[in-house]
Write an enzyme that holds these catalytic residues in place. Structure first.
Site, PDB file in Angstrom:
ATOM      1  CG  HIS A  12      -1.895   1.030   1.342  1.00  0.00           C
ATOM      2  ND1 HIS A  12      -2.038   1.832   2.455  1.00  0.00           N
ATOM      3  CD2 HIS A  12      -2.844   1.439   0.462  1.00  0.00           C
ATOM      4  CE1 HIS A  12      -3.034   2.675   2.269  1.00  0.00           C
ATOM      5  NE2 HIS A  12      -3.535   2.469   1.062  1.00  0.00           N
ATOM      6  CD  GLU A  39      -3.102   2.331  -3.142  1.00  0.00           C
ATOM      7  OE1 GLU A  39      -4.039   3.121  -3.215  1.00  0.00           O
ATOM      8  OE2 GLU A  39      -2.137   2.527  -2.362  1.00  0.00           O
ATOM      9  CG  ASP A  41      -2.800   7.191  -3.001  1.00  0.00           C
ATOM     10  OD1 ASP A  41      -3.824   6.513  -3.170  1.00  0.00           O
ATOM     11  OD2 ASP A  41      -2.041   7.062  -2.008  1.00  0.00           O
ATOM     12  CG  HIS A  54      -3.356   9.591   0.613  1.00  0.00           C
ATOM     13  ND1 HIS A  54      -4.151  10.351   1.445  1.00  0.00           N
ATOM     14  CD2 HIS A  54      -4.000   8.402   0.459  1.00  0.00           C
ATOM     15  CE1 HIS A  54      -5.222   9.653   1.783  1.00  0.00           C
ATOM     16  NE2 HIS A  54      -5.153   8.466   1.196  1.00  0.00           N
ATOM     17  CD  GLU A 114      -6.891   5.632  -4.192  1.00  0.00           C
ATOM     18  OE1 GLU A 114      -6.214   4.986  -3.376  1.00  0.00           O
ATOM     19  OE2 GLU A 114      -7.734   6.495  -3.863  1.00  0.00           O
TER      20      GLU A 114
HETATM   21  O1  G3P Z   1      -6.566   1.929  -3.060  1.00  0.00           O
HETATM   22  C1  G3P Z   1      -6.803   1.420  -1.791  1.00  0.00           C
HETATM   23  C2  G3P Z   1      -6.590   2.459  -0.715  1.00  0.00           C
HETATM   24  O2  G3P Z   1      -5.357   3.091  -0.936  1.00  0.00           O
HETATM   25  C3  G3P Z   1      -7.683   3.483  -0.665  1.00  0.00           C
HETATM   26  O3  G3P Z   1      -7.543   4.385   0.404  1.00  0.00           O
HETATM   27  O4  G3P Z   1      -6.965   6.551   1.400  1.00  0.00           O
HETATM   28  O5  G3P Z   1      -5.278   4.730   1.371  1.00  0.00           O
HETATM   29  O6  G3P Z   1      -5.888   5.892  -0.736  1.00  0.00           O
HETATM   30  P1  G3P Z   1      -6.364   5.424   0.607  1.00  0.00           P
HETATM   31 MG    MG Z   2      -4.674   4.756  -2.144  1.00  0.00          MG
END
Ligand code: G3P
Ligand code: MG
Length: 256
Positions: A12, A39, A41, A54, A114
Site C-alpha cells: 500500500h 498501490e 495515489d 495521497h 489509484e
Molecule cells: O486503493 C486502496 C486504498 O489506498 C484506498 O484508500 O486513502 O489509502 O488511498 P487510501
Molecule cells: Mg490509495
C-alpha cells in the site's frame, strides 16, 4: 471470471509504513522485500504533471504548504517528502508518475494506480492519468489496474484508455455501486475490509467482479478475508506479511 494476473497482496502506497508513502524510496523497499505489486495515489500538479501524493494538500507528507494542484512540478519536486517519516529519508523528493512507472517496469513489478483527483479536476485527472498509464505501460505483459473513489475520474479514464482494467473504490458497498461498476465495466471492487459484508463477496463474484480489501495490517484478519473468498488486499505491514504470506506477495492470485 477473467484470470487475475495480480498477486493477492499489494504493498500500500508503495512501501506501507516502512518508508515515506508514495516515494521512489518506498517502492524500492517494497521491491527489496519481494513485493510484486504496489498501490499508489496519483493526482495532477498545476502544470498537468501526474505526481504521487495521497492528500490534496502538502502539509502532512512534505515540507510544503497548500494544495499540490496550485504548484508546478518544478516547485513540487524541490520539496522534502521524506523528513516527516524519519531522519533516514530526509530529502526524499516527491515522485512523478513517469518515474514510478519506469522503476516498476524495470523490476517487473505491477501497479494499481489509484487516481486521486484534487477536488474539481476529476475528469481531467482521470483522462490524463489513463493516457499516461497507457503510454508508460505500452507492451507490458500485465497492464496497470486503474482505480478511483471518483466515478467521474474513472469514467474519463475509461473513455481515454478503454483497454486498461478499472477498479471501483467504495469504502462501504451500497446499492448504487452496482450500477457504477456496470457502467465502468470494472474488473474489481476495492473496499474497506472493516465494512465488507462477507455475503457480498459471493454476490460480487457471481457478477464476475474480483473483491479486494484495504488496508489490512493484521495477519489473522488477512487469513479470514482470504477464507471468505476475498481475492486480494492492500497492506502497510510489509515486513509482517512478507514473512507470513510469502507466496501471496509474489505470485498471481487465483486464475479462475
Ligand atoms: O486503493 C486502496 C486504498 O489506498 C484506498 O484508500 O486513502 O489509502 O488511498 P487510501
Ligand atoms: Mg490509495
Amino acid at each position: 471470471m477473467k484470470a487475475w494476473p495480480y498477486p493477492r497482496i499489494f504493498a500500500h502506497r508503495g512501501g506501507g509504513t516502512l518508508a515515506p508513502e508514495n516515494t521512489l524510496a518506498a517502492f524500492r523497499l517494497g521491491q527489496s522485500l519481494g513485493y510484486a505489486a504496489h498501490e499508489f495515489d496519483v493526482k495532477l500538479s498545476r502544470d498537468g504533471v501526474a505526481i504521487l501524493l495521497h492528500d490534496a494538500t502538502l502539509e502532512r507528507t512534505t515540507n510544503g504548504t497548500g494544495r499540490a494542484a496550485d504548484l508546478d512540478w518544478e516547485a513540487l519536486r524541490a520539496l522534502d517528502a521524506g523528513s516527516w517519516h524519519s531522519e533516514e529519508f530526509r530529502g526524499e523528493p516527491l515522485a512523478s508518475f513517469e518515474e514510478v512507472a519506469h522503476l516498476l517496469r524495470s523490476e517487473g513489478t505491477l501497479a494499481n494506480v489509484e487516481i486521486k483527483p484534487t477536488p474539481g479536476v476529476e475528469r481531467e485527472t482521470g483522462d490524463r492519468v489513463a493516457r499516461l498509464a497507457q503510454e508508460l505501460w505500452a507492451g507490458a505483459r500485465v497492464p496497470p489496474l486503474l482505480s478511483s473513489f471518483s466515478f467521474e475520474a474513472l469514467m474519463a479514464a475509461k473513455a481515454a484508455a478503454p483497454g486498461l482494467p478499472r477498479a471501483w473504490l467504495a469504502s462501504r458497498l451500497e446499492e448504487a455501486d452496482w450500477e457504477r461498476m456496470a457502467a465502468l465495466e470494472a474488473v474489481s471492487v476495492h473496499t474497506n475490509h472493516a465494512k465488507l459484508d462477507p455475503a457480498n463477496v459471493e454476490r460480487l463474484h457471481a457478477k464476475g467482479y474480483r473483491v479486494l480489501a484495504y488496508t489490512v495490517n493484521d495477519g489473522d484478519v488477512a487469513e479470514r478475508l482470504f477464507a471468505a473468498g476475498v481475492d486480494g488486499l492492500f497492506t502497510d505491514n510489509l515486513r509482517g506479511f512478507a514473512v507470513r504470506f510469502p507466496g501471496a506477495i509474489r505470485e498471481p492470485g487465483r486464475t479462475a
